[in-house]
Design a protein around this motif. Structure first.
Motif, PDB file in Angstrom:
ATOM      1  N   CYS A 153       0.844  -1.193   0.000  1.00 13.27           N
ATOM      2  CA  CYS A 153       0.000   0.000   0.000  1.00 13.27           C
ATOM      3  C   CYS A 153       0.882   1.248   0.000  1.00 13.27           C
ATOM      4  O   CYS A 153       1.947   1.259   0.618  1.00 13.27           O
ATOM      5  CB  CYS A 153      -0.901   0.022   1.237  1.00 13.27           C
ATOM      6  SG  CYS A 153      -1.718  -1.556   1.609  1.00 13.27           S
ATOM      7  N   THR A 209       0.637   5.841  -0.487  1.00 11.70           N
ATOM      8  CA  THR A 209      -0.191   7.022  -0.720  1.00 11.70           C
ATOM      9  C   THR A 209       0.093   7.601  -2.103  1.00 11.70           C
ATOM     10  O   THR A 209       1.170   7.400  -2.673  1.00 11.70           O
ATOM     11  CB  THR A 209       0.078   8.125   0.321  1.00 11.70           C
ATOM     12  OG1 THR A 209       1.406   8.626   0.152  1.00 11.70           O
ATOM     13  CG2 THR A 209      -0.123   7.616   1.734  1.00 11.70           C
ATOM     14  N   TYR A 254      -1.365  11.331  -4.440  1.00 16.28           N
ATOM     15  CA  TYR A 254      -2.264  12.494  -4.420  1.00 16.28           C
ATOM     16  C   TYR A 254      -2.455  13.127  -5.790  1.00 16.28           C
ATOM     17  O   TYR A 254      -3.228  14.065  -5.929  1.00 16.28           O
ATOM     18  CB  TYR A 254      -1.717  13.565  -3.466  1.00 16.28           C
ATOM     19  CG  TYR A 254      -1.102  13.018  -2.212  1.00 16.28           C
ATOM     20  CD1 TYR A 254      -1.899  12.459  -1.216  1.00 16.28           C
ATOM     21  CD2 TYR A 254       0.276  13.041  -2.017  1.00 16.28           C
ATOM     22  CE1 TYR A 254      -1.335  11.939  -0.057  1.00 16.28           C
ATOM     23  CE2 TYR A 254       0.852  12.532  -0.862  1.00 16.28           C
ATOM     24  CZ  TYR A 254       0.040  11.976   0.110  1.00 16.28           C
ATOM     25  OH  TYR A 254       0.597  11.462   1.252  1.00 16.28           O
ATOM     26  N   LEU A 282      -3.720   4.826  -1.390  1.00 10.84           N
ATOM     27  CA  LEU A 282      -4.447   5.641  -0.421  1.00 10.84           C
ATOM     28  C   LEU A 282      -4.225   7.114  -0.699  1.00 10.84           C
ATOM     29  O   LEU A 282      -3.084   7.581  -0.754  1.00 10.84           O
ATOM     30  CB  LEU A 282      -3.983   5.316   1.001  1.00 10.84           C
ATOM     31  CG  LEU A 282      -4.498   6.253   2.098  1.00 10.84           C
ATOM     32  CD1 LEU A 282      -6.000   6.081   2.291  1.00 10.84           C
ATOM     33  CD2 LEU A 282      -3.747   6.037   3.405  1.00 10.84           C
ATOM     34  N   VAL A 283      -5.327   7.841  -0.858  1.00 13.60           N
ATOM     35  CA  VAL A 283      -5.246   9.301  -0.905  1.00 13.60           C
ATOM     36  C   VAL A 283      -5.329   9.746   0.546  1.00 13.60           C
ATOM     37  O   VAL A 283      -6.410   9.900   1.106  1.00 13.60           O
ATOM     38  CB  VAL A 283      -6.380   9.898  -1.748  1.00 13.60           C
ATOM     39  CG1 VAL A 283      -6.216  11.421  -1.858  1.00 13.60           C
ATOM     40  CG2 VAL A 283      -6.418   9.275  -3.130  1.00 13.60           C
ATOM     41  N   GLY A 284      -4.173   9.880   1.182  1.00 14.91           N
ATOM     42  CA  GLY A 284      -4.128  10.166   2.603  1.00 14.91           C
ATOM     43  C   GLY A 284      -4.247  11.648   2.909  1.00 14.91           C
ATOM     44  O   GLY A 284      -3.889  12.497   2.090  1.00 14.91           O
ATOM     45  N   SER A 341      -2.397  13.034   4.704  1.00 15.65           N
ATOM     46  CA  SER A 341      -1.008  13.500   4.753  1.00 15.65           C
ATOM     47  C   SER A 341      -0.714  14.470   3.618  1.00 15.65           C
ATOM     48  O   SER A 341       0.288  15.195   3.650  1.00 15.65           O
ATOM     49  CB  SER A 341      -0.047  12.311   4.677  1.00 15.65           C
ATOM     50  OG  SER A 341      -0.391  11.444   3.613  1.00 15.65           O
ATOM     51  N   ASP A 360      -8.933   9.061   2.534  1.00 17.05           N
ATOM     52  CA  ASP A 360      -9.066   9.426   3.944  1.00 17.05           C
ATOM     53  C   ASP A 360     -10.233  10.384   4.157  1.00 17.05           C
ATOM     54  O   ASP A 360     -10.430  11.320   3.379  1.00 17.05           O
ATOM     55  CB  ASP A 360      -7.798  10.129   4.431  1.00 17.05           C
ATOM     56  CG  ASP A 360      -6.837   9.193   5.149  1.00 17.05           C
ATOM     57  OD1 ASP A 360      -7.255   8.093   5.546  1.00 17.05           O
ATOM     58  OD2 ASP A 360      -5.667   9.580   5.310  1.00 17.05           O
ATOM     59  N   VAL A 409       4.138   6.820   3.088  1.00 18.02           N
ATOM     60  CA  VAL A 409       3.816   8.018   2.315  1.00 18.02           C
ATOM     61  C   VAL A 409       4.790   8.106   1.145  1.00 18.02           C
ATOM     62  O   VAL A 409       6.017   8.034   1.336  1.00 18.02           O
ATOM     63  CB  VAL A 409       3.905   9.275   3.202  1.00 18.02           C
ATOM     64  CG1 VAL A 409       3.767  10.545   2.368  1.00 18.02           C
ATOM     65  CG2 VAL A 409       2.825   9.226   4.286  1.00 18.02           C
TER      66      VAL A 409
END
Length: 280
Positions: free
Chosen positions: A26, A28, A30, A46-48, A50, A88, A219
């Motif tokens: 996994c 992140t 963006y 994952l679009v965190g 962060s 998130d 990340v």
């Protein structure tokens, strides 16, 4: 079939079936290009939240808004076809009540096309997770160090040492029993992460936890050396793109000031040379 419509795309049941199997990868993302790179190698993108720190320069994740998560979720969606895309839920978008959480989770899914949402909290979020899961919203949990509660913790400290281990264990079990399909364990001792992973029926995804977890997440800006404000112990740098970018920009600036850039090969003539092709 996932939200992308691709027949071979990773689904929530696929992730759950990986419990105890080959570790889940996994990461992140963006933006569209980074998400496209990540999904070639990862099971979950994952679009965190962060994103607030690594791309927007915020001091913590607390200032991240629904609009920011939707914007970056949409960007990542354009780059993801086969990985499971999770977004998130930002601070303040789900803690008030299960109904508030449902409205915002439904909005995230509808406007980004993500397959699931992630929210922080253990026993206190049991009712909310169950409410969402019962209404068709897949939830990834997050216990241990929950960055949205950083002020309550007094900083980004390891959670679950000593007597606190029992609390973190209860949190993870509550998340699983409420219907989450996976749970992130952040910054908890190795032995505790191993114990939780062995005890709960859903995959655990570690970040500063244990190699025994069912998967790992980091990340992307951390592993590429792009985010340098601080470097947690659990981060491994797989590249130093930040220093490489700094060096490249320095050379560019030097060439501009010395009028070495642009040169003849980078400017346009009044008319193309006979028989030659002019690139864009």
């Amino acid at each position: 079939m996932s939200a992308t419509g691709a027949a071979d795309a990773t689904t929530v049941p696929d992730i759950m079936a990986r419990k105890g199997g080959t570790p889940l990868v996994c990461l992140t993302a963006y933006t569209t290009p980074v998400a496209a790179l990540a999904e070639k190698h990862c099971d979950v993108v994952l679009v965190g939240d962060s994103v607030g720190m690594v791309l927007h320069g915020l001091p913590s994740t607390l200032g991240v808004t629904m609009e920011m998560m939707i914007l970056h979720g949409q960007a990542a969606r354009r780059g993801v076809e086969n990985a499971l895309l999770v977004v998130d839920m930002p601070f303040g978008s789900y803690e008030e009540s299960p109904s508030q959480a449902f409205r915002n989770a439904a909005r995230l899914m509808a406007e980004t096309g993500c397959a699931a949402v992630k929210l922080e909290g253990g026993e206190s979020m049991r009712e909310t997770i169950a409410f969402l899961a019962a209404r068709g919203i897949p939830v990834m949990g997050h216990v241990g160090l929950t960055p949205q509660a950083v002020n309550a913790f007094g900083g980004y400290k390891v959670q679950g040492r000593g007597e606190a281990a029992e609390r973190i264990g209860r949190d993870a079990l509550a998340v699983a029993e409420a219907g989450a399909f996976a749970v992130v364990l952040e910054k908890v001792p190795d032995s505790l992460a191993r114990s939780i992973t062995a005890e709960i029926p859903i995959p655990t995804i570690g970040i500063g936890a244990s190699p025994a977890c069912d998967g790992q997440i980091l990340v992307v800006d951390d592993i590429l050396g792009m985010f340098t404000a601080f470097r947690p112990k659990f981060v491994k740098r797989y590249a130093e793109l930040g220093s490489e970018a700094d060096a490249a920009i320095a050379v560019y600036a030097e060439e501009v000031r010395a009028r070495r850039f642009p040169d003849e090969s980078h400017v346009f003539a009044d008319a193309p040379k006979s028989g030659g092709k002019e690139t864009a």
